[in-house]
Design an enzyme around this catalytic site. Structure first.
Site, PDB file in Angstrom:
ATOM      1  N   VAL A  57      47.553  11.518 -78.205  1.00 35.02           N
ATOM      2  CA  VAL A  57      48.969  11.377 -78.489  1.00 35.02           C
ATOM      3  C   VAL A  57      49.298  12.069 -79.874  1.00 35.02           C
ATOM      4  CG1 VAL A  57      49.195   9.268 -77.204  1.00 35.02           C
ATOM      5  CG2 VAL A  57      49.200   9.297 -79.788  1.00 35.02           C
ATOM      6  N   TYR A  58      48.482  12.723 -80.494  1.00 29.49           N
ATOM      7  CA  TYR A  58      49.116  13.480 -81.637  1.00 29.49           C
ATOM      8  C   TYR A  58      49.630  14.745 -81.256  1.00 29.49           C
ATOM      9  CZ  TYR A  58      46.926   9.951 -84.880  1.00 29.49           C
ATOM     10  OH  TYR A  58      46.541   8.842 -85.608  1.00 29.49           O
ATOM     11  N   SER A  59      50.855  15.017 -81.316  1.00 24.70           N
ATOM     12  CA  SER A  59      51.501  16.491 -80.703  1.00 24.70           C
ATOM     13  C   SER A  59      51.201  16.655 -79.540  1.00 24.70           C
ATOM     14  CB  SER A  59      51.013  17.470 -81.750  1.00 24.70           C
ATOM     15  OG  SER A  59      51.406  17.314 -83.106  1.00 24.70           O
ATOM     16  N   ASP A  60      51.017  15.709 -78.443  1.00 27.03           N
ATOM     17  CA  ASP A  60      50.799  15.826 -77.089  1.00 27.03           C
ATOM     18  C   ASP A  60      49.471  16.413 -76.802  1.00 27.03           C
ATOM     19  OD1 ASP A  60      53.277  14.744 -76.359  1.00 27.03           O
ATOM     20  OD2 ASP A  60      54.286  16.582 -76.771  1.00 27.03           O
ATOM     21  N   GLY A  61      48.352  16.181 -77.509  1.00 28.12           N
ATOM     22  CA  GLY A  61      47.227  16.869 -77.399  1.00 28.12           C
ATOM     23  C   GLY A  61      46.788  18.129 -78.299  1.00 28.12           C
TER      24      GLY A  61
END
Length: 348
Positions: free
Chosen positions: A61-65
């Site tokens: 989930v960090y920066s959408d992958g």
């Protein structure tokens, strides 16, 4: 760099790990954390590896992958020198299989993470949150299968309550499945709830703590002072609503002591806050984040020295809070404490 066993496992991790949440910079939360591209990330990874910081933590989930993808690019050509830690389980979309820790979701999440990271195995894979809609037996069995397939080497959890972690460990023990070796937790001088139940559980069950947000969601960076407004550049302006709440009085009491110790030791406020954490029971590794190379270099200065026992006691007292029931009798009543000696003595 000091290396420590991760819980009761055979994995040795550095006392400081590097958090890649500042890589990528997508979305309102993570763009406020940082937006390092592959080139900037590679320079910070170089600095970390040179200092012996060999574990790098990310999540889907960090920066959408994008965090995982940038981290993989930064580690290209030296994968064997690094330990990759990542997480999955939180929602990544609106579909029925875009959240949770069911078998189908975990298999897909691991395959996707491997592709983004550019690797064929993950050293430490953690569930980002407890999934109340999936039987723990299904989750632990799926992870055990991924370990046996060679895709994961060690597994852990993050942000679990004590009963959730213990139920999962019991399921693993009952079936001979791989046990969780790590619990990635929030723990700081201004957030010490971990000490009440999760620390004794980790000590008893051999689960090592990997600490996130050790500077209290940016509150212990040395920029916040009693009676002053938040500095203009503080990320708390954009991210405070997502982080753990902290009582202002508690924060300022801790910062006052940190300032005193900074004058006594010649160390910065973040270095002292991190050094305090490194002494705590069950803590295997503390994740440091950095928006730039200067901040990373400062955080690396938290190792190689120790606070005195007297200085630690002052910090303990400043950050102490009365534990809630059923934990507080063990702090204040002799009979309870005699039966259950605390891992961390109560501040006087």
């Amino acid at each position: 760099m000091e290396y420590r066993r991760l819980g009761a496992s055979g994995l040795h991790v550095p006392a400081l790990s590097f958090g890649a949440g500042t890589f990528g910079g997508r979305g309102p939360l993570f763009s406020a954390w940082g937006d390092a591209d592959a080139g900037q990330a590679r320079r910070m990874v170089d600095m970390a590896l040179d200092a012996g910081v060999t574990m790098f933590d990310s999540a889907d989930v960090y920066s959408d992958g994008e965090s995982e993808r940038v981290l993989g690019q930064a580690l290209k050509g030296r994968r064997g020198r690094a330990l990759i830690s990542t997480k999955a389980g939180l929602p990544t979309g609106e579909g029925p299989h875009d959240a949770g820790t069911g078998r189908a979701r975990l298999i897909t999440a691991v395959e996707d993470a491997l592709e983004r990271l550019g690797t064929d195995y993950i050293d430490l894979f953690q569930l980002h949150a407890f999934d109340a809609g999936t039987p723990v037996e299904e989750t632990v069995a799926a992870l055990d299968g991924l370990v046996k397939a060679g895709k994961l080497r060690y597994i852990g959890v993050s942000n679990f309550a004590g009963w959730q972690l213990m139920k999962s460990l019991a399921a693993a023990d009952a079936h001979g499945w791989t046990r969780y070796a790590a619990h990635q937790v929030y723990y700081s001088l201004v957030g010490r709830d971990y000490e009440w139940e999760l620390m004794p559980l980790g000590h008893d069950q051999g689960v090592g703590a990997v600490v996130w947000s050790p500077l209290g969601w940016g509150r212990l960076t040395g920029k916040i002072r009693r009676g002053r407004p938040l500095p203009a550049g503080s990320r708390l302006h954009e991210t405070a609503q997502w982080g753990p709440p902290v009582d202002d009085g508690l924060l300022y009491d801790v910062v006052d002591v940190l300032d005193q110790l900074s004058e006594e030791t010649g160390k910065t406020v973040p270095q002292i806050a991190l050094n305090w954490l490194l002494r705590r029971p069950t803590v295997a590794s503390v994740i440091i984040g950095a928006r730039d190379e200067r901040q990373l270099q400062d955080n690396l200065g938290a190792i190689g020295w120790e606070l005195t026992a007297e200085q630690v006691a002052r910090l303990d007292k400043a950050g102490a809070r009365t534990a809630p029931y059923p934990y507080y009798p063990y702090e204040v009543q002799e009979g309870f404490a005699r039966l259950n000696p605390p891992l961390v003595p109560a501040a006087e």
